[in-house]
Design a protein around this motif. Structure first.
Motif, mmCIF file in Angstrom:
data_model
loop_
_atom_site.group_PDB
_atom_site.id
_atom_site.type_symbol
_atom_site.label_atom_id
_atom_site.label_comp_id
_atom_site.label_asym_id
_atom_site.label_seq_id
_atom_site.Cartn_x
_atom_site.Cartn_y
_atom_site.Cartn_z
ATOM 1 N N VAL A 55 0.994 -1.327 0.035
ATOM 2 C CA VAL A 55 0.173 0.012 -0.041
ATOM 3 C C VAL A 55 0.958 1.284 0.053
ATOM 4 C CG1 VAL A 55 -1.762 -1.281 1.444
ATOM 5 C CG2 VAL A 55 -0.115 0.045 2.654
ATOM 6 N N THR A 95 -1.396 5.593 3.743
ATOM 7 C CA THR A 95 -2.481 4.566 3.945
ATOM 8 C C THR A 95 -2.701 4.229 5.502
ATOM 9 O OG1 THR A 95 -2.152 3.597 1.703
ATOM 10 C CG2 THR A 95 -3.478 2.238 3.250
ATOM 11 N N ALA A 131 -6.135 -1.039 5.885
ATOM 12 C CA ALA A 131 -5.862 -1.978 4.887
ATOM 13 C C ALA A 131 -5.743 -3.480 5.467
ATOM 14 C CB ALA A 131 -4.116 -1.748 4.787
ATOM 15 N N SER A 139 6.617 1.984 -0.989
ATOM 16 C CA SER A 139 5.503 1.352 -0.617
ATOM 17 C C SER A 139 5.638 0.672 0.914
ATOM 18 C CB SER A 139 5.166 0.070 -1.251
ATOM 19 O OG SER A 139 6.299 -0.847 -1.282
ATOM 20 N N PHE A 191 -9.047 -3.632 -2.504
ATOM 21 C CA PHE A 191 -8.379 -2.291 -2.260
ATOM 22 C C PHE A 191 -9.197 -1.232 -3.074
ATOM 23 C CE2 PHE A 191 -3.981 -3.619 -0.584
ATOM 24 C CZ PHE A 191 -4.558 -4.082 0.675
ATOM 25 N N ILE A 232 -8.320 2.031 -1.018
ATOM 26 C CA ILE A 232 -7.044 1.857 -0.642
ATOM 27 C C ILE A 232 -5.836 1.960 -1.780
ATOM 28 C CG2 ILE A 232 -5.186 0.614 0.633
ATOM 29 C CD1 ILE A 232 -7.607 -0.661 2.253
ATOM 30 N N ILE A 270 -2.886 1.811 -4.350
ATOM 31 C CA ILE A 270 -1.737 0.808 -4.399
ATOM 32 C C ILE A 270 -0.620 1.424 -4.974
ATOM 33 C CG2 ILE A 270 -1.209 -1.328 -5.683
ATOM 34 C CD1 ILE A 270 -4.034 -2.131 -5.540
#
Length: 267
Positions: free
Chosen positions: A180, A184, A189, A220, A249, A254, A256
């Motif tokens: 993610v 986030t 998540a 990430s 997601f 959410i 990516i």
């Protein structure tokens, strides 16, 4: 007439020996068969023992009895067997040296059958091959790969290297990573991943899945996802969950991550 007389004389002189040989031959044939059946029967009576190995050992025992009987017969006729045994030993050594690779595969096959690191039907990774074990013989192991190739691997290459048996345990953990973007909400998540795991028909409730942040990468946050499933469904879970997590997601908003390059302009 003289030759006939000599033949009759030899026959009379050796009649007892001839009868002795006939009796020995029948007795040896019967005993050899009995010994083989006993050894093979031992392998059949115990499920933990492999029948293939005991068929092989039974054949060796049978021929050993017949060879021993042959030496007795030769000795009966006054033939010295000591030199014959020495010749056979030298010939066996020469054959053994010429067949080193084959004999090493045979020895490895016996070890595989005795210690059973895997069985027919298991998914294993060995000697650089990954697939389902189709057959285990004394010299080779046959494997079927996922693209339906039939691979025959010498046992010597398997026994002398690392063996990974993916079917040994009934329940297996399936490791995967869900990434993610920075910023986030990690709890959100994790909740999104939990929805996917709960909805998947092959993911077990017990043992509980492991879902925690594993790595903070350059662009990430990587979350290790390890659900548990029956071994038979391992690959179904491994290859279906990533897409399901990605879709969840997207539903939950959410982000990516993707590789980004930030350029700062000098003033």
């Amino acid at each position: 007439m003289e030759n006939v007389a000599q033949s009759m004389g030899w026959l009379q002189a050796n009649l007892l020996n001839i009868l002795y040989v006939i009796v020995i031959a029948f007795a040896a044939y019967w005993a050899a068969g009995l010994v083989k059946r006993m050894i093979v029967g031992l392998g059949k009576r115990h499920e933990a023992l492999d029948e293939t190995l005991f068929h092989f050992l039974g054949s060796i025992a049978r021929y050993a009895v017949l060879v021993f009987a042959g030496l007795i017969v030769l000795d009966r006729f006054g033939i010295q067997t000591t030199s014959l045994i020495a010749i056979l030993g030298a010939a066996g050594l020469a054959v053994g040296l010429a067949l080193q690779g084959t004999l090493s595969s045979l020895a490895a096959g016996i070890m595989l059958i005795l210690f059973r690191p895997f069985k027919v039907g298991d998914f294993v990774e060995a000697a650089g091959t990954f697939g389902k074990v189709d057959a285990i013989t004394l010299f080779t192991t046959d494997m079927i790969t996922f693209d339906n190739q039939h691979i025959i691997v010498p046992n010597s290459e398997i026994w002398g290297a690392k063996i990974t048996n993916h079917s040994h345990h009934a329940v297996r953990g399936v490791d995967m990573v869900a990434s993610v973007a920075y910023g986030t909400d990690i709890k959100k998540a994790k909740a999104s991943i939990a929805k996917v795991l709960k909805a998947h028909e092959h993911v077990l409730a017990e043992p509980a899945a492991f879902v925690e942040v594993e790595t903070l990468n350059s662009s990430s946050v990587d979350i290790l996802v390890r659900p548990f499933t029956d071994g038979a469904h391992y690959f179904d879970v491994k290859y279906s969950l990533p897409q399901a997590i990605y879709e969840q997601f997207a539903k939950d908003g959410i982000e990516i991550p993707f590789q980004q390059i930030v350029i700062h302009q000098a003033s």
